[in-house]
Design an enzyme around this catalytic site. Structure first.
Site: not given
Ligand code: AP5
Ligand code: MG
Length: 213
Positions: A127, A160, A171
């Site tokens: 990614r 990232r 994670r």
């Molecule tokens: P992508 O769409 O970016 O995946 P995602 O599920 O959004 O993954 P994230 O890493 O953003 O999820 P996360 O939940 O860990 O992080 P977040 O930012 O929410 O896809 C991933 C990759 O795969 C991309 O390169 C894409 O192009 C590719 N891809 C997608 N679909 C595909 C397919 N079908 N086939 C092939 N490739 C594909 O959170 C980050 C941090 O913030 C957390 O760790 C935490 O510390 C904090 N945080 C956020 N929300 C909260 C909360 N509610 N409570 C507490 N802490 C929080």
């Molecule tokens: Mg995301």
């Protein structure tokens, strides 16, 4: 239409939430994106969130819940929204249910994007995200038009901070212990729909659209 996206880190929640947002004209609210924007702007919230995010840990519930409960009251949420990355713990889910009940409302769909752990680490290492606008790409599955450059704003693409393999593993552990129980929570509310997130992006989106009809 109020939608919650569930799924492991890297399952494709953000990718799909963006497509749903475009198709249905409702905002995508990603807590991760909000925290990263605050980190870029070096706000107090950003500094606080960074200390947890860099370790692969969750930002405390209170901080996150206040942020979302406030956000969903804005005018652009009148016709619904997609929550991407929230809730992620049972207390967050309770807080959301309660806030919606107070508005006489509820979540209509919880979409669980299923991808096994073994696929996640490889997916995350490929990614790339825009250092300025946060748009997401993949070196194999969603290539930008010019290597290393954001299609949307022309800024540099980076890995990232929390996508290094050791942090991804942390994670995933946090996901299984704290977030996965939400699948049962939304199942019990009768709004859960699971889709196979290992299919191609367009196919995953088509499956989600069928569930939303
Ligand atoms: P992508 O769409 O970016 O995946 P995602 O599920 O959004 O993954 P994230 O890493 O953003 O999820 P996360 O939940 O860990 O992080 P977040 O930012 O929410 O896809 C991933 C990759 O795969 C991309 O390169 C894409 O192009 C590719 N891809 C997608 N679909 C595909 C397919 N079908 N086939 C092939 N490739 C594909 O959170 C980050 C941090 O913030 C957390 O760790 C935490 O510390 C904090 N945080 C956020 N929300 C909260 C909360 N509610 N409570 C507490 N802490 C929080
Ligand atoms: Mg995301």
């Amino acid at each position: 239409m109020k939608i919650v996206m569930l799924g492991a880190p890297g399952a494709g929640k953000g990718t799909q939430a963006r497509l749903i947002s475009e198709k249905f004209g409702i905002p995508q609210i990603s807590t991760g994106d909000i925290f990263r924007a605050n980190i870029r702007e070096n706000t107090e919230l950003g500094q606080r969130a960074k200390s947890y995010m860099d370790k692969g840990l969750l930002v405390p519930d209170q901080v996150t819940c206040d942020l979302v409960v406030d956000r969903i009251k804005r005018d652009d949420c009148a016709n619904g929204y997609i929550l991407d990355g929230f809730p992620r713990t049972i207390p967050q889910a309770h807080a959301l249910t309660k806030a919606l009940e107070d508005q006489g409302s509820k979540i209509d769909y919880a979409i669980d994007v299923e991808v096994p752990d073994e696929d996640i680490v490889t997916r995350m290492s490929g990614r790339r995200v825009c250092s300025k606008c946060g748009a997401t790409f993949h070196i194999k599955y969603k290539k930008p038009a010019a290597e290393g450059i954001c299609d949307s704003c022309g800024s540099a693409l980076i890995l990232r901070e929390d996508d290094h393999p050791e942090t991804v593993q942390k994670r995933l552990d946090v996901y299984h212990s704290q977030t996965q129980p939400l699948i049962d929570y939304y199942h019990d509310l009768g709004v859960l729909h699971s889709v196979d997130g290992t299919k191609e992006m367009d196919q995953v989106f088509a499956d989600i659209c069928s569930a939303l009809e």
